[in-house]
Design a protein around this motif. Structure first.
Motif, PDB file in Angstrom:
ATOM      1  N   LEU A  94      29.754  24.127  37.577  1.00  0.00           N
ATOM      2  CA  LEU A  94      31.164  23.732  37.862  1.00  0.00           C
ATOM      3  C   LEU A  94      31.841  25.082  38.395  1.00  0.00           C
ATOM      4  N   ALA A  95      31.503  26.156  37.709  1.00  0.00           N
ATOM      5  CA  ALA A  95      32.164  27.503  38.368  1.00  0.00           C
ATOM      6  C   ALA A  95      31.167  28.438  37.680  1.00  0.00           C
ATOM      7  N   VAL A  96      30.894  29.865  38.496  1.00  0.00           N
ATOM      8  CA  VAL A  96      30.125  30.844  38.127  1.00  0.00           C
ATOM      9  C   VAL A  96      31.213  32.113  38.454  1.00  0.00           C
ATOM     10  N   PRO A  97      30.928  33.183  37.562  1.00  0.00           N
ATOM     11  CA  PRO A  97      31.655  34.328  37.776  1.00  0.00           C
ATOM     12  C   PRO A  97      31.237  34.970  39.137  1.00  0.00           C
ATOM     13  N   LYS A  98      32.260  35.451  39.959  1.00  0.00           N
ATOM     14  CA  LYS A  98      32.268  36.069  41.109  1.00  0.00           C
ATOM     15  C   LYS A  98      32.755  37.358  40.944  1.00  0.00           C
ATOM     16  N   ALA A  99      32.340  38.556  41.265  1.00  0.00           N
ATOM     17  CA  ALA A  99      32.992  39.908  41.149  1.00  0.00           C
ATOM     18  C   ALA A  99      33.258  40.355  42.517  1.00  0.00           C
ATOM     19  N   TYR A 100      34.413  40.867  42.740  1.00  0.00           N
ATOM     20  CA  TYR A 100      34.581  41.601  43.950  1.00  0.00           C
ATOM     21  C   TYR A 100      34.982  43.026  43.416  1.00  0.00           C
ATOM     22  N   VAL A 141      36.858  39.826  38.686  1.00  0.00           N
ATOM     23  CA  VAL A 141      36.173  38.546  38.532  1.00  0.00           C
ATOM     24  C   VAL A 141      36.903  37.268  38.553  1.00  0.00           C
ATOM     25  N   VAL A 142      36.368  36.247  39.296  1.00  0.00           N
ATOM     26  CA  VAL A 142      37.248  35.093  39.632  1.00  0.00           C
ATOM     27  C   VAL A 142      36.071  33.906  39.464  1.00  0.00           C
ATOM     28  N   PRO A 143      36.255  32.548  39.449  1.00  0.00           N
ATOM     29  CA  PRO A 143      35.486  31.769  39.201  1.00  0.00           C
ATOM     30  C   PRO A 143      34.980  31.213  40.829  1.00  0.00           C
ATOM     31  N   ALA A 144      33.929  31.244  40.972  1.00  0.00           N
ATOM     32  CA  ALA A 144      33.355  30.561  42.413  1.00  0.00           C
ATOM     33  C   ALA A 144      32.601  29.254  42.148  1.00  0.00           C
ATOM     34  N   PRO A 145      32.993  28.360  42.907  1.00  0.00           N
ATOM     35  CA  PRO A 145      32.500  26.718  42.737  1.00  0.00           C
ATOM     36  C   PRO A 145      31.075  26.841  42.742  1.00  0.00           C
ATOM     37  N   ASP A 146      30.399  26.106  41.804  1.00  0.00           N
ATOM     38  CA  ASP A 146      28.914  25.637  41.630  1.00  0.00           C
ATOM     39  C   ASP A 146      28.746  24.377  41.444  1.00  0.00           C
ATOM     40  N   LYS A 186      46.598  43.603  45.855  1.00  0.00           N
ATOM     41  CA  LYS A 186      47.322  43.907  44.812  1.00  0.00           C
ATOM     42  C   LYS A 186      48.935  43.817  45.145  1.00  0.00           C
ATOM     43  N   THR A 187      49.536  43.539  43.997  1.00  0.00           N
ATOM     44  CA  THR A 187      51.057  43.670  44.286  1.00  0.00           C
ATOM     45  C   THR A 187      51.581  45.110  44.363  1.00  0.00           C
ATOM     46  N   VAL A 188      52.632  44.981  44.980  1.00  0.00           N
ATOM     47  CA  VAL A 188      53.267  46.421  45.170  1.00  0.00           C
ATOM     48  C   VAL A 188      53.192  47.390  43.824  1.00  0.00           C
ATOM     49  N   SER A 189      53.300  46.685  42.614  1.00  0.00           N
ATOM     50  CA  SER A 189      53.093  47.622  41.397  1.00  0.00           C
ATOM     51  C   SER A 189      51.846  47.738  41.061  1.00  0.00           C
ATOM     52  N   GLY A 190      50.854  47.353  41.880  1.00  0.00           N
ATOM     53  CA  GLY A 190      49.441  47.816  41.738  1.00  0.00           C
ATOM     54  C   GLY A 190      48.469  46.750  40.944  1.00  0.00           C
ATOM     55  N   LYS A 191      49.213  45.599  40.565  1.00  0.00           N
ATOM     56  CA  LYS A 191      48.491  44.573  39.762  1.00  0.00           C
ATOM     57  C   LYS A 191      47.438  43.830  40.673  1.00  0.00           C
ATOM     58  N   ILE A 192      46.369  43.585  40.200  1.00  0.00           N
ATOM     59  CA  ILE A 192      45.242  42.714  41.017  1.00  0.00           C
ATOM     60  C   ILE A 192      45.922  41.283  41.286  1.00  0.00           C
ATOM     61  N   ARG A 193      45.940  40.979  42.377  1.00  0.00           N
ATOM     62  CA  ARG A 193      46.537  39.549  42.704  1.00  0.00           C
ATOM     63  C   ARG A 193      44.861  38.593  42.784  1.00  0.00           C
ATOM     64  N   ARG A 194      44.731  38.219  41.615  1.00  0.00           N
ATOM     65  CA  ARG A 194      43.394  37.414  41.548  1.00  0.00           C
ATOM     66  C   ARG A 194      43.624  35.989  42.160  1.00  0.00           C
ATOM     67  N   ILE A 195      44.633  35.651  42.379  1.00  0.00           N
ATOM     68  CA  ILE A 195      45.157  34.325  42.908  1.00  0.00           C
ATOM     69  C   ILE A 195      44.621  34.309  44.287  1.00  0.00           C
ATOM     70  N   PHE A 230      38.635  30.978  32.946  1.00  0.00           N
ATOM     71  CA  PHE A 230      38.152  29.797  33.387  1.00  0.00           C
ATOM     72  C   PHE A 230      36.695  29.423  32.514  1.00  0.00           C
ATOM     73  N   LYS A 231      36.264  28.331  32.882  1.00  0.00           N
ATOM     74  CA  LYS A 231      34.772  27.568  32.167  1.00  0.00           C
ATOM     75  C   LYS A 231      33.823  27.602  33.156  1.00  0.00           C
ATOM     76  N   SER A 232      32.662  27.981  32.719  1.00  0.00           N
ATOM     77  CA  SER A 232      31.518  28.017  33.402  1.00  0.00           C
ATOM     78  C   SER A 232      30.350  27.450  32.512  1.00  0.00           C
ATOM     79  N   SER A 233      29.831  26.127  32.962  1.00  0.00           N
ATOM     80  CA  SER A 233      28.885  25.400  32.001  1.00  0.00           C
ATOM     81  C   SER A 233      29.445  25.064  30.815  1.00  0.00           C
ATOM     82  N   ASP A 234      30.865  24.976  30.478  1.00  0.00           N
ATOM     83  CA  ASP A 234      31.503  24.629  29.421  1.00  0.00           C
ATOM     84  C   ASP A 234      31.735  25.684  28.559  1.00  0.00           C
TER      85      ASP A 234
END
Length: 583
Positions: free
Chosen positions: A507-513, A498-503, A554-563, A471-475
């Motif tokens: 426009l967006a900033v990195p947010k970490a879970y 890490v996913v984008p959080a609205p700002d 996560k999916t049942v195969s262990g991958k992070i579901r960032r969506i 994603f883009k943050s400040s272009d």
């Protein structure tokens, strides 16, 4: 495909296999000289496995249970047993082209069934035992399955799954004695009494020599994989009798397997990586498949079994590697000769920790359910921290600029399909029942992976992220993987996404879970420490600006579901910490 007499198929396969073994530490010679075997007819069970297995008393499959019990089967025993299962399945009505949902754990019947289905030219739809009735109904319907083979304890899941399909149960149902079922009447097949499920154990009474009912065309379907569905409805990936069996010659090369090795791959049945490294790659190399069955991960016990059983090569997903480095790696007295990681990119901090403890480098590789390994670090090559390596032998890999679609030094990882004489054997035929999605994935003479990579002057490719995740943050373009790797360098962090959080400004900033390591508590002090670490290790435009302590979906195969995390963030999230409040 180039026409090859069926009697030549084994010799052609062996020659390609031996070429890669001979050049296992000479990447340039392997890449320049390797040519895919392209037989017109090929059945891996008959044309390869039986050839190496007949009369072979070396261990092919070694399963160690959590309670200390273990099973060891020789190549020849598995050969004979899979012939029996094939004969019995044929008696139950399984025919060439029939689709079989196979939902078994790491148990001998899983490997017997895989070989037996190949012999019958049936199509296997692998399924993890973690699936519930809704997922199974989808697999039965979209996969057009005519048969299911499942553990007895999972048969109840199918009570709500409609369809006219043969039901085969492995093992005794819970709460019953593990004894053979009652003899059938002359007019009925043998079933578990009162259940309607056929008893897999009856296959032991079948003849141990199963003749093929005709030639196996190389382009016949063999496997149908439902993808893990991190961002959308699972796709149905179709592989043939060559795309995985022959395609995984290069997976064998990446791992560095040799004849006689004992190979441990931590992967759940039902997912493509299980077939990669628990079936085709090790047996292509004539190595032993080793499995340690555990219900809860125990790093100390795992390393004790690796020592006891002499594991020489080890593959694990990043989640397992991240748990391992929190244990005493020095407890493993004899580390494996080869260690690799796959599934998601591996963070540099993990690689360095294992290097210090074991004196070996974890070699990353990149592939998908749709392919065998496309990009990898094979043995003996210079490693670049964070890089997935260089294109595998047999694959022409390009990076396509997302705007122009032209080859570039950074862009979508793609396979070149324009030279039909060099099409990679280790590529799916397409998405079953979805010609539009297949056409989209292979538009313009390329197979497009949906992943973004960057290539340096030496041809090494570094993973940037899923096309949907960057994603883009400040272009400025932000790669979640890079930020997650930086966070994992802090001792408090066990896992991060890490996913984008609205700002309103950027426009967006990195947010970490963040999932915290043992001994750390969520709260403002920990958040302050992580924000300080982010400021010290990342450029200003990449810094983590928001933080939330939470389990990662996560999916049942262990991958992070960032969506899921992106949706959670868009809805306001949970208890969120902001950098500007914790300086």
């Amino acid at each position: 495909m180039t026409a090859t007499r069926p009697t030549d198929a084994t010799a052609e396969f062996r020659a390609a296999r031996d070429f890669l073994l001979a050049h296992r530490e000479d990447y340039r010679a392997a890449y320049d000289g390797f040519r895919w075997p392209r037989p017109a007819e090929f059945n891996w069970a008959y044309d390869w496995f039986d050839r190496i297995a007949e009369g072979n008393d070396r261990t092919a499959l070694w399963i160690v249970e959590e309670d200390g019990g273990e099973t060891r089967l020789t190549f020849d025993a598995l050969r004979r047993r899979s012939h029996q299962v094939a004969n019995w399945l044929r008696e139950q009505g399984v025919r060439a082209g029939d689709r079989i949902v196979v939902m078994l754990g790491n148990q001998t019947e899983l490997w017997e069934t895989a070989l037996a289905a190949m012999r019958l030219r049936a199509v296997v739809i692998p399924a993890t035992p973690l699936l519930g009735p809704a997922d199974l109904a989808d697999r039965i319907e979209r996969g057009r399955a005519r048969h299911v083979i499942v553990r007895a304890e999972d048969t109840g899941k199918f009570d709500a799954v409609p369809g006219d399909y043969t039901r085969i149960a492995v093992g005794a149902p819970p709460g019953t004695a593990d004894a053979p079922p009652s003899p059938p009447s002359p007019a009925a097949p043998r079933t578990r009494e009162g259940t309607g499920w056929l008893a897999y154990e009856d296959a032991t009474r079948a003849a141990d020599s199963c003749a093929p009912d005709g030639p196996t065309r190389a382009d016949e379907p063999l496997l149908l994989y439902f993808t893990s569905g991190t961002t959308a409805r699972p796709k149905l990936v179709e592989h043939t009798h060559v795309s995985y069996p022959i395609g995984h010659l290069t997976t064998m090369y990446w791992i560095g397997l040799r004849p006689g090795d004992v190979h441990l791959n931590i992967s759940s049945p039902g997912w493509a990586k299980h077939a990669w490294s628990n079936l085709f790659a090790p047996w292509n190399a004539e190595a032993t498949v080793f499995v340690f069955n555990y219900t809860r991960f125990d790093a100390a016990r795992l390393m004790a079994e690796m020592d006891r059983c002499g594991v020489t090569s080890f593959c694990a997903p990043p989640t397992v590697w991240r748990m391992l480095i929190q244990a005493d790696l020095g407890a493993l007295r004899t580390p494996p000769r080869e260690v690799v990681a796959a599934g998601e990119p591996l963070n540099p901090e993990v690689i360095e920790t294992v290097r210090r403890a074991w004196g070996v480098d974890i070699r990353d590789g990149f592939g998908q359910t749709e392919t065998s390994v496309q990009i990898a670090n094979p043995p003996g090559q210079t490693l670049k921290t964070g890089s997935m390596g260089r294109p595998s032998p047999g694959f022409t890999v390009l990076l396509l600029d997302p705007v122009t679609g032209e080859p570039a030094d950074e862009g979508e990882i793609a396979l070149d399909l324009r030279d039909t004489g060099r099409l990679p054997v280790g590529l799916m035929t397409g998405y079953a029942g979805d010609p539009e999605r297949t056409a989209e994935a292979m538009a313009g003479g390329y197979y497009r992976t949906g992943d973004i990579g960057a290539r340096d002057a030496d041809g090494y490719v570094t993973y940037v992220g899923r096309q949907d995740d960057v994603f883009k943050s400040s272009d400025y373009k932000v790669s979640p993987f890079e930020l997650e790797s930086a966070l994992l360098e802090h001792e408090a962090v066990a896992e991060a996404a890490v996913v984008p959080a609205p700002d309103p400004l950027r426009l967006a900033v990195p947010k970490a879970y963040v999932v915290l390591a043992e001994g750390w508590e969520p709260g403002p002090e920990t958040a302050k420490a992580l924000f300080a670490h982010s400021r010290a290790t990342l450029a200003p435009y990449k810094r983590v600006r928001r933080l939330e302590f939470a389990a990662l979906p996560k999916t049942v195969s262990g991958k992070i579901r960032r969506i899921v995390l992106r949706e959670h963030t868009a809805q306001g999230g949970g208890t969120e910490y902001r950098e500007e409040d914790h300086r």
